[in-house]
Design an enzyme around this catalytic site. Structure first.
Site, PDB file in Angstrom:
ATOM      1  NE  ARG A 129      11.494  12.326 -23.585  1.00  0.00           N
ATOM      2  CZ  ARG A 129      11.514  11.182 -22.898  1.00  0.00           C
ATOM      3  NH1 ARG A 129      11.255  11.188 -21.609  1.00  0.00           N
ATOM      4  NH2 ARG A 129      11.800  10.048 -23.486  1.00  0.00           N
ATOM      5  CB  CYS A 157      18.681   9.646 -22.358  1.00  0.00           C
ATOM      6  SG  CYS A 157      17.303   8.521 -22.049  1.00  0.00           S
TER       7      CYS A 157
HETATM    8  P1  NAD Z   1       8.702   8.600 -20.335  1.00  0.00           P
HETATM    9  O1  NAD Z   1       8.393   9.962 -19.867  1.00  0.00           O
HETATM   10  O2  NAD Z   1       8.455   8.231 -21.766  1.00  0.00           O
HETATM   11  O3  NAD Z   1       7.918   7.525 -19.449  1.00  0.00           O
HETATM   12  C1  NAD Z   1       7.754   7.623 -18.072  1.00  0.00           C
HETATM   13  C2  NAD Z   1       6.363   7.069 -17.745  1.00  0.00           C
HETATM   14  O4  NAD Z   1       6.225   6.969 -16.326  1.00  0.00           O
HETATM   15  C3  NAD Z   1       5.232   7.960 -18.232  1.00  0.00           C
HETATM   16  O5  NAD Z   1       4.360   7.214 -19.047  1.00  0.00           O
HETATM   17  C4  NAD Z   1       4.547   8.417 -16.943  1.00  0.00           C
HETATM   18  O6  NAD Z   1       3.165   8.611 -17.080  1.00  0.00           O
HETATM   19  C5  NAD Z   1       4.869   7.272 -16.019  1.00  0.00           C
HETATM   20  N1  NAD Z   1       4.755   7.597 -14.590  1.00  0.00           N
HETATM   21  C6  NAD Z   1       5.118   8.734 -13.946  1.00  0.00           C
HETATM   22  N2  NAD Z   1       4.863   8.627 -12.641  1.00  0.00           N
HETATM   23  C7  NAD Z   1       4.341   7.393 -12.432  1.00  0.00           C
HETATM   24  C8  NAD Z   1       3.888   6.694 -11.300  1.00  0.00           C
HETATM   25  N3  NAD Z   1       3.954   7.234 -10.069  1.00  0.00           N
HETATM   26  N4  NAD Z   1       3.395   5.439 -11.458  1.00  0.00           N
HETATM   27  C9  NAD Z   1       3.351   4.865 -12.691  1.00  0.00           C
HETATM   28  N5  NAD Z   1       3.766   5.494 -13.812  1.00  0.00           N
HETATM   29  C10 NAD Z   1       4.258   6.736 -13.688  1.00  0.00           C
HETATM   30  O7  NAD Z   1      10.232   8.349 -19.979  1.00  0.00           O
HETATM   31  P2  NAD Z   1      11.224   7.246 -20.591  1.00  0.00           P
HETATM   32  O8  NAD Z   1      11.939   7.808 -21.758  1.00  0.00           O
HETATM   33  O9  NAD Z   1      10.498   5.964 -20.729  1.00  0.00           O
HETATM   34  O10 NAD Z   1      12.288   7.133 -19.424  1.00  0.00           O
HETATM   35  C11 NAD Z   1      12.018   6.472 -18.217  1.00  0.00           C
HETATM   36  C12 NAD Z   1      13.313   6.269 -17.475  1.00  0.00           C
HETATM   37  O11 NAD Z   1      14.154   5.402 -18.222  1.00  0.00           O
HETATM   38  C13 NAD Z   1      14.138   7.546 -17.266  1.00  0.00           C
HETATM   39  O12 NAD Z   1      14.813   7.478 -16.052  1.00  0.00           O
HETATM   40  C14 NAD Z   1      15.132   7.501 -18.409  1.00  0.00           C
HETATM   41  O13 NAD Z   1      16.292   8.234 -18.133  1.00  0.00           O
HETATM   42  C15 NAD Z   1      15.399   6.015 -18.491  1.00  0.00           C
HETATM   43  N6  NAD Z   1      15.840   5.537 -19.796  1.00  0.00           N
HETATM   44  C16 NAD Z   1      15.217   5.946 -20.922  1.00  0.00           C
HETATM   45  C17 NAD Z   1      15.647   5.491 -22.154  1.00  0.00           C
HETATM   46  C18 NAD Z   1      15.026   5.984 -23.430  1.00  0.00           C
HETATM   47  O14 NAD Z   1      15.625   5.762 -24.501  1.00  0.00           O
HETATM   48  N7  NAD Z   1      13.888   6.644 -23.410  1.00  0.00           N
HETATM   49  C19 NAD Z   1      16.731   4.601 -22.237  1.00  0.00           C
HETATM   50  C20 NAD Z   1      17.323   4.163 -21.045  1.00  0.00           C
HETATM   51  C21 NAD Z   1      16.877   4.646 -19.836  1.00  0.00           C
END
Ligand code: NAD
Length: 439
Positions: free
Chosen positions: A334, A264
């Protein structure tokens, strides 16, 4: 309510399980078959405290299911978009291909009255663009931006009991009814008095990146002070305690060390700068470039300290690295500072033995050239230097006397200012830390 969660990663899987826990009927959809198959067995595909129990509990009720079929989202009234927005390969900007693909795949399944709720962290302007696509495909559907603030390691608690909820809604009746639907989704946390801010799209999108920019700045501020402390013999932990007593400053997020990483903060501040550039206000965020640079310099400083401690070169020297995840209580590697430092040391010819309570597998997948062992004790065996790079509690609790018996030379660099220097020195260790003098 019937809810779909699109993207079941660190954010989406927790969100899906928590929404089911709140009593909703939830379908989780992801394109990653391995992830979905683990979730279908009620297994968390990553380490997150409390998630395995929550999955088992909610899936047993029948309220939570997972699928790789894009049509599985059909019938849900609220669709949460939780896919990744990583840094683009060749620039600082966010890679929007996953969000775009997720929304495109969702459009044919939208019904009159549906809500599409963006939770991914996106460049400001994205919601406005996606809203047009949603209403073009289904005039009776509405897009809302509802940024997520959960912290890995506390994700379940943060989702069930958020410190605030933000809704970015369109103007007029559509916005009002969208906010009412989200109030129903979040009825339980709202009943606990969770602050709720209803605003426009632009503000909602900016809230998230502004919050992460502030947090990154706070960390880099204290790490800049650490550079000054190193140059003057001052102690950055005492400095942080002293300034942190001022309630306007506060002590939290003021721990000097190896700096921030993860999926993030680094990519969010870079994407924010890239977006400001596009908007013609790049000067407003030029300080974030310095925040990023300070953060990177801490990793270099750690490598330099290791070289200094080993008499000028790490080549051929056995170094134990404690921690691979970007922070404790997560297996997320990451942009992990620990993994970055370990990789640099290995490139300089060190024999690096790494260990992490939960992230060994993820780290090994990214850096197969490094050696991984199950425990701190295994890593310490014969080490000439130990580096504490992620402050897992089990590392903080290590017994310096017992560990001294295992190593070749009792020498430790504390990259997180997490250990008690007096206790380690009393047990015969040479102890150094970022931002603190030798004694
Ligand atoms: P991540 O990579 O763990 O998860 C993303 C998921 O989306 C993956 O499982 C991937 O396979 C899936 N995906 C990709 N393309 C897709 C599609 N077309 N259809 C369905 N699924 C699909 O990422 P994350 O850490 O969960 O982050 C997701 C979002 O949330 C980002 O924008 C991040 O900035 C935000 N976010 C993350 C956190 C955190 O702590 N990880 C906190 C707040 C916000």
């Amino acid at each position: 309510m019937h809810i779909s969660v699109i993207g079941c990663g660190y954010l989406g899987a927790v969100h899906a399980a928590c929404m089911a826990q709140l009593g909703h009927q939830v379908t989780g959809f992801d394109v990653d078959a391995a992830k979905i198959s683990a979730l279908q067995r009620a297994e968390a595909p990553f380490f997150e405290p409390g998630l395995p129990d929550l999955l088992a509990e909610t899936m047993a009720t029948g309220r939570l299911t997972f699928s790789t079929d894009p049509a599985s989202v059909q019938g849900a009234a609220v669709h949460f978009v939780c896919v990744g927005t990583p840094q683009a390969e060749n620039s600082n900007a966010a890679d929007m291909t996953y969000v775009d693909a997720a929304v495109t795949a969702l459009l044919p399944h939208l019904a009159d009255g549906d809500l599409v709720v963006g939770k991914s962290t996106v460049p400001v302007g994205t919601a406005e663009r996606l809203a047009e696509q949603v209403t073009a495909a289904q005039p009776g559907a509405t897009l809302v931006w509802n940024p997520e603030f959960l912290r890995e390691g506390f994700a379940v608690k943060d989702t069930l009991h958020p410190d605030r909820v933000v809704y970015g809604v369109p103007e007029g009746a559509a916005g009002e009814s969208a906010a009412a639907v989200l109030d129903e989704v979040y009825a339980a946390p709202l009943s606990e008095g969770t602050p709720r801010i209803v605003t426009d799209y632009a503000t909602a999108q900016l809230v998230k990146v502004a919050a992460n920019s502030f947090l990154a700045t706070k960390i880099s501020f204290i790490n800049a002070m650490a550079e000054l402390c190193e140059a003057t013999g001052a102690d950055v932990t005492q400095l942080a305690d002293a300034i942190g007593h001022d309630a306007r400053i506060g002590r939290r997020f003021l721990n000097a060390g190896l700096g921030f990483g993860g999926g993030c903060l680094p990519k969010d501040i870079r994407a924010f700068m890239a977006r400001a550039d596009e908007l013609g206000v790049d000067q407003a965020l030029s300080f974030l470039g310095e925040v990023d640079a300070i953060n990177g310099r801490r990793r270099e400083r750690m490598v330099t300290l290791a070289e200094e401690e080993l008499g000028g070169s790490v080549k051929g020297r056995r170094i134990a690295v404690l921690g691979a995840s970007f922070k404790p209580n997560s297996d997320d590697v990451r942009d992990s500072p620990a993994l970055d430092v370990a990789t640099k040391l290995e490139e300089l010819g060190a024999q690096v033995i790494m260990t992490d309570p939960e992230a060994n597998a993820n780290a090994k997948a990214r850096r197969p050239q490094l050696a991984f062992v199950p425990s701190a004790q295994d890593a310490a065996e014969g080490a000439e230097l130990i580096l504490l790079l992620t402050e897992w509690q089990e590392f903080v609790d290590l017994d310096p006397e017992a560990l001294a018996d295992l190593v070749d030379t009792p020498r430790i660099l504390d990259g997180r200012n997490a250990l008690d220097p007096a206790a380690w020195r009393a047990a015969g260790w040479t102890y150094r830390a970022l931002g603190r003098g030798k004694h």
